[in-house]
Motif scaffolding. Structure first.
Motif, mmCIF file in Angstrom:
data_model
loop_
_atom_site.group_PDB
_atom_site.id
_atom_site.type_symbol
_atom_site.label_atom_id
_atom_site.label_comp_id
_atom_site.label_asym_id
_atom_site.label_seq_id
_atom_site.Cartn_x
_atom_site.Cartn_y
_atom_site.Cartn_z
ATOM 1 N N GLN A 33 -9.200 -5.463 2.073
ATOM 2 C CA GLN A 33 -8.565 -4.177 2.302
ATOM 3 C C GLN A 33 -7.488 -4.350 3.361
ATOM 4 O O GLN A 33 -7.748 -4.904 4.423
ATOM 5 C CB GLN A 33 -9.611 -3.172 2.793
ATOM 6 C CG GLN A 33 -9.062 -1.831 3.168
ATOM 7 C CD GLN A 33 -8.552 -1.056 1.976
ATOM 8 O OE1 GLN A 33 -9.257 -0.881 0.989
ATOM 9 N NE2 GLN A 33 -7.326 -0.594 2.045
ATOM 10 N N ILE A 35 -5.458 -3.186 6.369
ATOM 11 C CA ILE A 35 -5.801 -2.277 7.460
ATOM 12 C C ILE A 35 -4.679 -2.274 8.493
ATOM 13 O O ILE A 35 -3.802 -3.130 8.465
ATOM 14 C CB ILE A 35 -7.140 -2.672 8.133
ATOM 15 C CG1 ILE A 35 -7.044 -4.075 8.731
ATOM 16 C CG2 ILE A 35 -8.297 -2.552 7.157
ATOM 17 C CD1 ILE A 35 -8.248 -4.480 9.562
ATOM 18 N N GLN A 36 -4.742 -1.322 9.396
ATOM 19 C CA GLN A 36 -3.782 -1.254 10.483
ATOM 20 C C GLN A 36 -4.458 -1.725 11.762
ATOM 21 O O GLN A 36 -5.529 -1.255 12.117
ATOM 22 C CB GLN A 36 -3.288 0.176 10.665
ATOM 23 C CG GLN A 36 -2.289 0.327 11.774
ATOM 24 C CD GLN A 36 -1.741 1.741 11.853
ATOM 25 O OE1 GLN A 36 -1.504 2.362 10.835
ATOM 26 N NE2 GLN A 36 -1.565 2.228 13.053
ATOM 27 N N VAL A 42 -0.032 -5.296 10.843
ATOM 28 C CA VAL A 42 -0.808 -5.214 9.612
ATOM 29 C C VAL A 42 -1.962 -6.205 9.691
ATOM 30 O O VAL A 42 -1.856 -7.275 10.275
ATOM 31 C CB VAL A 42 0.079 -5.474 8.362
ATOM 32 C CG1 VAL A 42 0.552 -6.903 8.302
ATOM 33 C CG2 VAL A 42 -0.665 -5.115 7.091
ATOM 34 N N ARG A 56 -5.186 -10.631 11.369
ATOM 35 C CA ARG A 56 -3.986 -9.915 11.815
ATOM 36 C C ARG A 56 -2.756 -10.769 11.565
ATOM 37 O O ARG A 56 -2.814 -11.988 11.663
ATOM 38 C CB ARG A 56 -4.100 -9.508 13.278
ATOM 39 C CG ARG A 56 -4.188 -10.661 14.232
ATOM 40 C CD ARG A 56 -4.453 -10.244 15.672
ATOM 41 N NE ARG A 56 -3.342 -9.537 16.238
ATOM 42 C CZ ARG A 56 -3.472 -8.419 16.955
ATOM 43 N NH1 ARG A 56 -4.658 -7.903 17.189
ATOM 44 N NH2 ARG A 56 -2.421 -7.828 17.447
ATOM 45 N N TYR A 97 -10.820 2.629 2.868
ATOM 46 C CA TYR A 97 -10.435 2.489 4.270
ATOM 47 C C TYR A 97 -9.814 3.787 4.751
ATOM 48 O O TYR A 97 -9.042 4.421 4.020
ATOM 49 C CB TYR A 97 -9.423 1.343 4.404
ATOM 50 C CG TYR A 97 -8.793 1.199 5.769
ATOM 51 C CD1 TYR A 97 -9.545 0.779 6.856
ATOM 52 C CD2 TYR A 97 -7.448 1.480 5.971
ATOM 53 C CE1 TYR A 97 -8.973 0.641 8.110
ATOM 54 C CE2 TYR A 97 -6.869 1.335 7.217
ATOM 55 C CZ TYR A 97 -7.635 0.920 8.281
ATOM 56 O OH TYR A 97 -7.061 0.783 9.516
ATOM 57 N N ASP A 98 -10.146 4.192 5.967
ATOM 58 C CA ASP A 98 -9.537 5.360 6.598
ATOM 59 C C ASP A 98 -8.755 4.878 7.804
ATOM 60 O O ASP A 98 -9.340 4.432 8.788
ATOM 61 C CB ASP A 98 -10.619 6.359 7.014
ATOM 62 C CG ASP A 98 -10.045 7.564 7.741
ATOM 63 O OD1 ASP A 98 -8.833 7.837 7.593
ATOM 64 O OD2 ASP A 98 -10.798 8.234 8.463
ATOM 65 N N ASP A 99 -7.421 4.924 7.720
ATOM 66 C CA ASP A 99 -6.613 4.367 8.807
ATOM 67 C C ASP A 99 -6.637 5.215 10.070
ATOM 68 O O ASP A 99 -6.404 4.705 11.162
ATOM 69 C CB ASP A 99 -5.174 4.092 8.357
ATOM 70 C CG ASP A 99 -4.457 5.312 7.832
ATOM 71 O OD1 ASP A 99 -5.116 6.327 7.555
ATOM 72 O OD2 ASP A 99 -3.223 5.253 7.700
ATOM 73 N N ASP A 100 -6.933 6.508 9.966
ATOM 74 C CA ASP A 100 -6.998 7.338 11.166
ATOM 75 C C ASP A 100 -8.192 6.971 12.057
ATOM 76 O O ASP A 100 -8.097 7.010 13.278
ATOM 77 C CB ASP A 100 -7.079 8.825 10.808
ATOM 78 C CG ASP A 100 -5.756 9.366 10.276
ATOM 79 O OD1 ASP A 100 -4.705 8.770 10.606
ATOM 80 O OD2 ASP A 100 -5.778 10.367 9.553
ATOM 81 N N ASN A 102 -9.905 4.002 11.529
ATOM 82 C CA ASN A 102 -10.042 2.543 11.439
ATOM 83 C C ASN A 102 -11.439 2.151 10.960
ATOM 84 O O ASN A 102 -12.114 1.317 11.553
ATOM 85 C CB ASN A 102 -9.708 1.882 12.779
ATOM 86 C CG ASN A 102 -9.402 0.409 12.616
ATOM 87 O OD1 ASN A 102 -8.949 -0.024 11.567
ATOM 88 N ND2 ASN A 102 -9.656 -0.367 13.652
#
Length: 139
Positions: A33, A35-36, A42, A56, A97-100, A102
């Motif tokens: 996935q 992710i941030q 990224v 990363r 995935y929920d980026d808000d 993490n």
């Protein structure tokens, strides 16, 4: 096959392919996935039978983008309800995935989990099995 990441540069209006971390290609079906990590970095979370790896992407002093392994955590250390995992356990899947927040969502051993990537804290979710999940947060 090889798994790549599509990058779109909003400022330059360019589309390009980025090679993912070498670990993305270790499995026939990539359980990974995007992710941030921090504000502009990224990353990729990769699920295997035994662990979750977080990678990363950073630019080195020569201006070349390189993937660094940031963290590897054994699943039995995150999900304390799991037995020791063997190579033959099927149906381990990354669901979203929920980026808000993490957080990634996993389906393992007939249960769904939400895992905070910074703390690696897990929460077992009260959901039934489905082929797809779409994380949604209400405001």
């Amino acid at each position: 096959g090889r798994h790549d990441i599509v990058e779109f540069d909003l400022e330059g209006q360019n589309l390009s392919l980025i090679k993912g971390p070498r670990r993305m290609n270790d499995f026939g079906i990539c359980q990974c996935q995007i992710i941030q990590i921090d504000d502009s970095i990224v990353g990729v979370a990769i699920l295997s039978y035994h662990d979750i790896q977080v990678w990363r992407r950073e630019v080195n002093s020569e201006g070349v983008s390189i993937w660094f392994s940031q963290r590897t955590v054994a699943l039995h250390n995150i999900l304390n309800t799991l037995p020791r995992i063997s190579e033959t356990i099927p149906w381990n899947r990354l669901m979203g995935y929920d980026d808000d927040t993490n957080a990634i969502f996993l389906y393992m051993h007939n249960s769904a989990y939400m895992i905070q990537l910074k703390s690696m804290h897990s929460t077992k979710l009260d959901v039934r099995y489905s082929r797809e999940y779409y994380p949604f947060r209400s405001f």
